[in-house]
Write an enzyme that holds these catalytic residues in place. Structure first.
Site, mmCIF file in Angstrom:
data_model
loop_
_atom_site.group_PDB
_atom_site.id
_atom_site.type_symbol
_atom_site.label_atom_id
_atom_site.label_comp_id
_atom_site.label_asym_id
_atom_site.label_seq_id
_atom_site.Cartn_x
_atom_site.Cartn_y
_atom_site.Cartn_z
ATOM 1 N N GLU A 1 -3.621 0.539 -12.362
ATOM 2 C CA GLU A 1 -3.918 -0.756 -12.965
ATOM 3 C C GLU A 1 -5.192 -1.371 -12.384
ATOM 4 O O GLU A 1 -5.802 -2.253 -12.999
ATOM 5 C CB GLU A 1 -2.751 -1.720 -12.752
ATOM 6 C CG GLU A 1 -1.458 -1.288 -13.449
ATOM 7 C CD GLU A 1 -0.297 -2.222 -13.120
ATOM 8 O OE1 GLU A 1 -0.552 -3.315 -12.561
ATOM 9 O OE2 GLU A 1 0.857 -1.848 -13.404
ATOM 10 N N ASP B 1 0.923 6.470 5.622
ATOM 11 C CA ASP B 1 1.315 7.068 6.895
ATOM 12 C C ASP B 1 2.709 7.676 6.808
ATOM 13 O O ASP B 1 3.629 7.077 6.229
ATOM 14 C CB ASP B 1 1.292 5.987 7.985
ATOM 15 C CG ASP B 1 1.599 6.531 9.357
ATOM 16 O OD1 ASP B 1 0.742 7.217 9.925
ATOM 17 O OD2 ASP B 1 2.722 6.279 9.854
#
Length: 542
Positions: free
Chosen positions: A269, A214
């Protein structure tokens, strides 16, 4: 609620494309989706109970707006605890059950992350404001007053008034680009970045598949606190002090890119995690491309081009698609016609008597755009903006700027599930906002039972998009964009689709640049090769 029968031969995409490329994502505003405990406010158990509806649409993922611990002064975009669920929405266990159910249904889960600011009730800020030398003293943006006691710069808040508030504990001002109860994070501080990445890891470990970041371009400010220059007058009415400035120094600092690269490294990851930036303002297009350029930045950016447009025109579509060509190094866009902050598109783009026809044409257009597409809850039902009387308004921006700012509440009204239920099946209590009489009559159960409904059309269009490589990930070439008529071609290996749309309320001539030859995949409102009645559209496989 079974998905509508598919209408075209499948054109599978290359197996190496990530799940999110060309995805259809369904935005859920938790307060207004479904209330499971009868308190009038939607919650996570309510979402879980209704995920079958979302899965039946044929979308790839859900995006859940904030549900974190918050005083709700900006309805969850003022976070007091990034790693917990606000009691009004449930518990972390409820969140885990929602994720598990979504995954059972084949839905990915994307959530909001609000990193530019926190609530003033967040423990980080409560500690930071105690003194100038505590461990989190510089986790927020603090500055001394000017010699005359005035704020450190001329920066203005989005919600009105100066972006600085005096704090007597530190005898300093703190920065807030939104409400004064939303103090600005100092993301220049490496320790703050580490903490924010720790938040993201917390949710990744709980099985989240993606994040919408956001207000990302507000994440970092100019440390020199230089004044913003005045904005040149462009003839538009200015209703906030914020609109009088070019927002050069209070946001959009180049250092944001470095944080994005750290964020993307963490997501890598965990595999195919989707990341999309919300970027608005004067430099939106430039920043969207910068934030998504290359494999070490975000996957996508969320455009505002349609969200605040007063009209839907062929030129608007042509312009937005031209900004994101299929060229090396170019990012991948995400498009929405509606969301929790913008007025319902049908109330902006057509007259009330045209809503049923226009909604069908609009649904086909959204399903045809290049990029990810985001369906806001209720859009599949054709919900319109509800007129909320002042005494019932909850939106802090609308209250502060009444009557010049349209309340965002009109697009946040509860979803109607059952036409014969007093509260539309949303709650057994008093809903936090009224449903609106017109929208109550567009309930899910009525439309589910009607093969010709907008709901069932939306299912068919999303199925068509999912199975057709040209519509999901192909390039986008404008063939014609003049008057009320748009024609384009979408191409991918093994698939070519031509789209022709009449966005006007009169019959329009068929554009010469678009061949009518081929197999009609889908048509709405009487469209046929060579024939374009009002608000009609069709997709032709060449």
């Amino acid at each position: 609620m079974t998905p509508a029968k598919r209408r075209s031969h499948p054109n599978p995409e290359p197996a190496n494309l990530p799940w999110w490329r060309g995805a259809a994502i369904y935005q859920i505003y938790p307060r207004s989706f479904c209330d499971a405990n009868g308190d009038g406010v939607g919650d996570l158990p309510g979402i879980t109970a209704r995920l079958d509806h979302v899965a039946a649409l044929g979308v790839d993922a859900i995006w859940v707006s904030p549900f974190f611990t918050s005083p709700m002064r900006d309805f969850g975009y003022d976070v007091a605890n990034y790693c917990d669920v606000d009691p009004i929405f449930g518990t972390l266990a409820d969140f885990d059950r929602m994720v598990a159910r979504a995954h059972e249904l084949g839905l990915k889960v994307t959530i909001d992350q609000v990193y530019a600011h926190t609530s003033d009730q967040h423990p980080w800020f409560e500690e930071s404001r105690q003194s100038r030398d505590n461990p989190r003293a510089d986790w927020y943006v603090w500055a001394d007053p000017q010699e005359d006691g005035s704020p450190p710069s001329n920066w203005q808040s989005v919600f009105g008034g100066p972006a600085w508030t005096w704090d007597a504990r530190r005898c300093q001002y703190y920065l807030h680009n939104f409400l004064s109860s939303q103090p600005q994070i100092n993301a220049h501080n490496p320790a703050v970045q580490d903490a924010l990445l720790g938040v993201m890891k917390f949710w990744l470990d709980r099985g989240v598949d993606g994040f919408r970041i956001d207000a990302l371009n507000f994440l970092m400010h100019d440390p020199a606190l230089r004044n913003n220059p005045p904005a040149p007058h462009d003839g538009r009415r200015r209703t906030r002090p914020f609109d009088y400035q070019l927002k050069i120094y209070n946001q959009s600092h180049p250092g944001i890119v470095g944080f994005i690269e750290r964020l993307r490294g963490l997501c890598n990851e965990y595999g195919a995690v989707f990341t999309v930036a919300e970027v608005g303002g004067d430099l939106a297009e430039t920043e969207m491309k910068e934030f998504t350029a290359g494999d070490d930045r975000l996957n996508s950016a969320y455009g505002f081009d349609f969200l605040y447009a007063d009209r839907l025109t062929p030129q608007l579509v042509a312009d937005t698609q031209a900004k994101w060509p299929d060229t090396p190094g170019m990012g991948w866009p995400s498009w929405a016609f509606e969301n929790h902050d913008a007025p319902r598109a049908l109330s902006r783009w057509c007259a009330p008597q045209d809503v049923p026809a226009f909604a069908r044409m609009k649904a086909m257009l959204l399903a045809s755009l290049r990029g990810n597409i985001i369906v806001y809850q209720g859009e599949e039902l054709g919900l319109t903006q509800v007129d909320i009387p002042f005494e019932l308004i909850q939106d802090p921006e609308a209250i502060a700027n009444w009557p010049l700012t349209l309340s965002r509440d009109g697009a946040r009204t509860p979803l109607p599930w059952q036409a014969q239920s007093e509260q539309g099946g949303f709650t057994t209590g008093e809903p936090w906002l009224p449903l609106g009489e017109d929208n109550h009559a567009r309930a899910v159960d009525l439309q589910d039972a009607d093969p010709a409904s907008l709901l069932n059309l939306t299912r068919a269009l999303l199925a068509l998009r999912k199975e057709n490589a040209a519509l999901r990930t192909g390039d986008f070439t404008v063939l014609h964009a003049a008057g009320d008529v748009l024609a384009f071609r979408r191409c991918a290996e093994g698939s070519r689709v031509t789209g022709v749309f009449n966005m006007g309320h009169r019959t329009a001539p068929w554009p010469a640049a678009a061949s009518p030859a081929g197999r009609v995949l889908h048509a709405v409102n009487g469209a046929a090769p060579g024939t374009l009645p009002p608000f009609s559209a069709l997709l032709i496989e060449e």
